[in-house]
Design an enzyme around this catalytic site. Structure first.
Site, short mmCIF file in Angstrom:
data_model
loop_
_atom_site.label_atom_id
_atom_site.label_comp_id
_atom_site.label_asym_id
_atom_site.label_seq_id
_atom_site.Cartn_x
_atom_site.Cartn_y
_atom_site.Cartn_z
N THR A 112 0.81 -1.22 0.00
CA THR A 112 0.00 0.00 0.00
C THR A 112 0.85 1.27 0.00
O THR A 112 0.31 2.37 -0.13
CB THR A 112 -0.96 0.03 1.21
OG1 THR A 112 -0.19 -0.08 2.42
CG2 THR A 112 -1.94 -1.13 1.13
N GLU A 141 6.09 2.91 -3.34
CA GLU A 141 6.93 2.00 -4.12
C GLU A 141 6.26 0.64 -4.29
O GLU A 141 6.26 0.07 -5.39
CB GLU A 141 8.30 1.82 -3.43
CG GLU A 141 9.16 3.06 -3.44
CD GLU A 141 9.54 3.48 -4.85
OE1 GLU A 141 9.93 2.61 -5.66
OE2 GLU A 141 9.41 4.68 -5.15
N ILE A 165 13.86 -6.02 -1.58
CA ILE A 165 14.26 -4.95 -2.49
C ILE A 165 14.95 -3.81 -1.75
O ILE A 165 15.82 -3.13 -2.29
CB ILE A 165 13.03 -4.42 -3.24
CG1 ILE A 165 12.28 -5.55 -3.95
CG2 ILE A 165 13.44 -3.34 -4.25
CD1 ILE A 165 13.11 -6.32 -4.95
N GLU A 185 31.44 -7.67 -9.29
CA GLU A 185 32.01 -6.34 -9.19
C GLU A 185 33.14 -6.36 -8.17
O GLU A 185 33.31 -7.35 -7.43
CB GLU A 185 30.95 -5.32 -8.79
CG GLU A 185 30.31 -5.58 -7.45
CD GLU A 185 29.10 -4.70 -7.18
OE1 GLU A 185 28.62 -4.06 -8.12
OE2 GLU A 185 28.63 -4.69 -6.04
N HIS A 241 29.68 1.80 -3.66
CA HIS A 241 28.85 0.62 -3.45
C HIS A 241 29.19 -0.06 -2.14
O HIS A 241 30.35 -0.19 -1.77
CB HIS A 241 29.05 -0.37 -4.62
CG HIS A 241 27.88 -1.27 -4.81
ND1 HIS A 241 27.51 -2.20 -3.87
CD2 HIS A 241 26.97 -1.36 -5.81
CE1 HIS A 241 26.44 -2.83 -4.30
NE2 HIS A 241 26.10 -2.35 -5.48
#
Length: 295
Positions: free
Chosen positions: A17, A20, A100, A211, A249
């Site tokens: 809700t 995103e 996520i 990476e 990162h």
């Protein structure tokens, strides 16, 4: 075929809700995902409207699972609530939880990963784009329209590079693309995905994106040497990273030669993995591995 996520998967969205969660739920539905529930504490009993597909909202994961049979959770909640959300999914014995959220404290990840290991919940992420089995289901934020279904398996630390390789190889298509996230501690690893793709009869060739930082790619190379017979092509982001410079990162921690792109490239090439220096070169190497074009 696919790994981890298929057209049979029944997905619930924690935080559906919110802004995103709502936006990406609509995109998942458009991709064909069977989204069966949303979970927002205090909002149980409501229905979220997604055009022709209303989705019921529950107050807890346990209730959503009991009512809908959901077997995948996608987590769209702020970092400070993420640990509680993932632990709730694990305690409800959801087989797959896709996290996520970016900015999750590492100690929180360590704790919910430990609980998930005890309950049998596979964690993907955190700080990841999720995964997609094109033509079947999408759990996360990977755009469904950039590629097609096919027989390439992709596992990647980087969300952006996941999208680029999927687009460059869209004419060949993918069985499943998995973005595992680039944090120092994640749930599902390169090795987990390599094993699953090796066992998947719908995957013919594997692309692995790594990476700089850590030793995940070196450990993956050792695993490939002993367990993977399918062709593997790789790309390691960070060949142009300036020496001694702290990168942004979370997982890009380099100490001396350990964790550099060159060290990872050498470890992978030593076990027969062809490594591109750019994403486009990596795509060409994969086509060569399939016999589609000369290297």
């Amino acid at each position: 075929m696919a790994i981890f996520l298929t057209k049979e998967s029944r997905v619930l969205v924690q935080g559906m809700t919110g802004a995103e969660g709502s936006r990406h739920t609509a995109r998942m539905l458009a991709a064909g995902t069977d989204v069966v529930a949303g979970v927002t504490p205090g909002k149980g009993g409501r229905t979220a409207d997604f055009g022709e597909r209303p989705v019921p909202v529950f107050g807890s994961v346990a209730e959503a699972v009991a009512e809908t049979g959901a077997d995948v959770s996608v987590v769209f909640v702020p970092p400070r609530f993420t640990r509680a959300a993932v632990e709730e999914a694990a305690e409800a014995r959801v087989p797959l939880c896709v996290v996520i959220t970016e900015g999750v404290p590492v100690h929180d990840t360590i704790r919910f990963r430990a609980l998930a290991a005890r309950t049998g919940t596979r964690i993907i992420g955190p700080n990841c784009p999720g995964l997609i089995s094109p033509g079947q289901s999408s759990a996360g934020i990977i755009p469904a329209g950039i590629t097609t279904a096919g027989r390439i398996g992709l596992v990647s630390k980087s969300g952006t590079l996941t999208y680029q390789l999927m687009y460059e190889l869209r004419d060949l298509g993918f069985s499943t693309a998995v973005g595992i996230g680039g944090d120092p501690v994640v749930g599902t690893t390169h090795i987990d995905c390599l094993q699953a793709f090796q066992d998947d009869p719908g995957t013919d060739v594997i692309v692995m994106i790594g990476e700089i930082g850590g030793d995940a790619e070196e450990r993956a190379a050792a695993y490939i040497a002993g367990h993977v017979t399918k062709p593997v092509v790789a790309y390691v982001a960070g060949f142009t990273a300036p020496e001694g410079r702290t990168m942004g990162h979370a997982g890009a921690i380099v100490s001396g030669s350990s964790g550099t792109a060159q060290a990872k490239k050498e470890a992978l090439e030593a076990v027969g993995v062809r490594v591109g220096r750019t994403p486009s070169e990596t795509a060409r190497l994969l086509r060569s591995a399939l016999g589609r074009v000369p290297a």
